[in-house]
Scaffold this motif. Structure first.
Motif, PDB file in Angstrom:
ATOM      1  N   PHE A  79       0.908  -1.201   0.163  1.00  0.00           N
ATOM      2  CA  PHE A  79      -0.008  -0.037  -0.022  1.00  0.00           C
ATOM      3  C   PHE A  79       0.753   1.249  -0.176  1.00  0.00           C
ATOM      4  O   PHE A  79       0.134   2.348  -0.053  1.00  0.00           O
ATOM      5  N   ALA A  80       2.253   1.192  -0.058  1.00  0.00           N
ATOM      6  CA  ALA A  80       3.124   2.290  -0.097  1.00  0.00           C
ATOM      7  C   ALA A  80       3.825   2.567  -1.697  1.00  0.00           C
ATOM      8  O   ALA A  80       4.456   1.816  -2.087  1.00  0.00           O
ATOM      9  N   PRO A  81       2.970   3.616  -2.415  1.00  0.00           N
ATOM     10  CA  PRO A  81       3.346   3.671  -3.751  1.00  0.00           C
ATOM     11  C   PRO A  81       4.958   3.902  -3.927  1.00  0.00           C
ATOM     12  O   PRO A  81       5.518   3.434  -5.017  1.00  0.00           O
ATOM     13  N   ALA A  82       5.532   4.609  -2.839  1.00  0.00           N
ATOM     14  CA  ALA A  82       7.130   5.002  -3.085  1.00  0.00           C
ATOM     15  C   ALA A  82       7.920   3.593  -2.954  1.00  0.00           C
ATOM     16  O   ALA A  82       8.702   3.516  -3.760  1.00  0.00           O
ATOM     17  N   LEU A 108      -5.065  -6.616   3.830  1.00  0.00           N
ATOM     18  CA  LEU A 108      -6.309  -6.935   4.657  1.00  0.00           C
ATOM     19  C   LEU A 108      -7.668  -7.028   3.830  1.00  0.00           C
ATOM     20  O   LEU A 108      -8.683  -7.470   4.195  1.00  0.00           O
ATOM     21  N   ALA A 109      -7.612  -6.670   2.413  1.00  0.00           N
ATOM     22  CA  ALA A 109      -8.564  -6.921   1.446  1.00  0.00           C
ATOM     23  C   ALA A 109      -7.940  -7.042   0.269  1.00  0.00           C
ATOM     24  O   ALA A 109      -7.871  -6.033  -0.698  1.00  0.00           O
ATOM     25  N   LEU A 110      -7.538  -7.938  -0.013  1.00  0.00           N
ATOM     26  CA  LEU A 110      -6.716  -8.442  -1.636  1.00  0.00           C
ATOM     27  C   LEU A 110      -7.434  -8.513  -2.688  1.00  0.00           C
ATOM     28  O   LEU A 110      -8.717  -9.085  -2.619  1.00  0.00           O
ATOM     29  N   PRO A 111      -7.156  -7.613  -3.597  1.00  0.00           N
ATOM     30  CA  PRO A 111      -8.027  -7.560  -4.973  1.00  0.00           C
ATOM     31  C   PRO A 111      -8.059  -8.690  -5.783  1.00  0.00           C
ATOM     32  O   PRO A 111      -7.654  -8.266  -7.004  1.00  0.00           O
ATOM     33  N   LEU A 139      -4.944 -14.266   2.801  1.00  0.00           N
ATOM     34  CA  LEU A 139      -3.929 -15.043   2.331  1.00  0.00           C
ATOM     35  C   LEU A 139      -4.464 -16.456   1.897  1.00  0.00           C
ATOM     36  O   LEU A 139      -4.258 -17.027   0.862  1.00  0.00           O
ATOM     37  N   HIS A 140      -5.097 -16.965   2.948  1.00  0.00           N
ATOM     38  CA  HIS A 140      -5.662 -18.388   2.694  1.00  0.00           C
ATOM     39  C   HIS A 140      -6.989 -18.238   1.679  1.00  0.00           C
ATOM     40  O   HIS A 140      -6.915 -19.089   0.985  1.00  0.00           O
ATOM     41  N   ARG A 141      -7.693 -17.242   1.380  1.00  0.00           N
ATOM     42  CA  ARG A 141      -8.655 -17.058   0.479  1.00  0.00           C
ATOM     43  C   ARG A 141      -8.122 -17.239  -0.943  1.00  0.00           C
ATOM     44  O   ARG A 141      -8.713 -17.805  -1.843  1.00  0.00           O
ATOM     45  N   VAL A 142      -6.958 -16.409  -1.013  1.00  0.00           N
ATOM     46  CA  VAL A 142      -6.453 -16.133  -2.693  1.00  0.00           C
ATOM     47  C   VAL A 142      -5.464 -17.331  -3.132  1.00  0.00           C
ATOM     48  O   VAL A 142      -5.177 -17.468  -4.169  1.00  0.00           O
TER      49      VAL A 142
END
Ligand SMILES: C[S@@+](CC[C@H](N)C(=O)[O-])C[C@H]1O[C@@H](n2cnc3c(N)ncnc32)[C@H](O)[C@@H]1O
Length: 233
Positions: A79-82, A108-111, A139-142
């Motif tokens: 989540f850190a663009p830099a 916490l909300a993987l796309p 992590l488990h879900r994806v």
């Protein structure tokens, strides 16, 4: 007291320009060895689809790229663009022919859809997320059934001598090194984050609760580091 996600995001954006150099110096290059171990534990194979959550400047994602080869693909999410900008540049330089995607997103909300990935890593990320059970559930879900993830992080060792050594190292080496770069406040967060971070057996319990029936925690360097290896049934 735990810090807010927005503060963690701002911190990792701020330290992005020096993050790799400091990591390398402060671990005497050893972080690369631990990262290689973590990737080995994922059992990543050529042609697979791999995910690196909290990828930062991309070390683990690039090791995954090596493991899955040009026939595979890797997504690095942070989540850190830099940090992502540095990861992207490193990926282009080192693995020009590989399928690498750098994605700004929340651990916490993987796309991603359920059961998307063949393997995953998370390096020094679990200690930094504000909701560890949710990060493990995502992590488990994806992950696809039958696949593995390896979660590498710093730990607060239980042995009092090693614990004292770690305190000395953080106070005498790490924080002053960060101070020289004007980042003392930013690196002072490491000790409280270690104090809060669950120990190996507790991590195993959290992983099982998140759905990983098979979870093993491997302590490294007398418990200064650890890798939680989880398998989705
Ligand atoms: C200590 S760095 C580790 C970077 C890299 N994995 C490595 O091993 O060098 C932790 C990273 O986690 C990211 N992070 C923390 N919480 C996150 C969240 N909820 N979603 C996505 N990234 C997160 C930070 O932006 C930061 O880049």
């Amino acid at each position: 007291m735990a810090i807010a996600a927005s503060e963690i995001q701002a911190l990792f954006n701020r330290i992005a320009p020096v993050y790799d150099t400091l990591n390398q110096e402060l671990s005497f290059g050893l972080h690369q060895v631990w990262k290689r171990m973590a990737v080995k534990w994922t059992e990543a194979q050529p042609g697979e689809t791999a995910l690196d959550v909290c990828c930062g400047s991309g070390d683990l994602a690039l090791l995954l790229a090596q493991a899955v080869g040009q026939a595979g693909s890797v997504v690095g999410l942070d989540f850190a663009p830099a940090q992502l900008a540095i990861a992207q540049e490193r990926g282009r330089d080192r693995y020009p022919g590989h399928d690498l995607t750098w994605l700004e997103g929340d651990a916490l909300a993987l796309p991603f859809a359920d059961a998307t990935f063949d393997c995953a890593t998370m390096g020094y990320g679990l200690r930094n997320v504000v909701d560890i059970p949710q990060a493990l559930r995502e992590l488990h879900r994806v992950l696809k059934p039958g696949t593995k993830a390896a979660i590498l992080d710093f730990h607060r060792p239980l042995n009092p001598t090693i614990q004292a050594l770690q305190t000395w190292y953080l106070d005498t080496i790490v924080v002053p090194a960060a101070d020289r770069l004007g980042l003392q406040q930013d690196y002072a967060y490491i000790m409280p984050s270690l104090e809060r971070f669950p120990q190996g057996p507790e991590q195993v319990t959290l992983a099982r609760t998140a759905g990983f029936e098979n979870a093993i925690h491997y302590p490294i360097m007398g418990g200064l580091m650890g890798v939680l290896v989880v398998t989705k049934d």
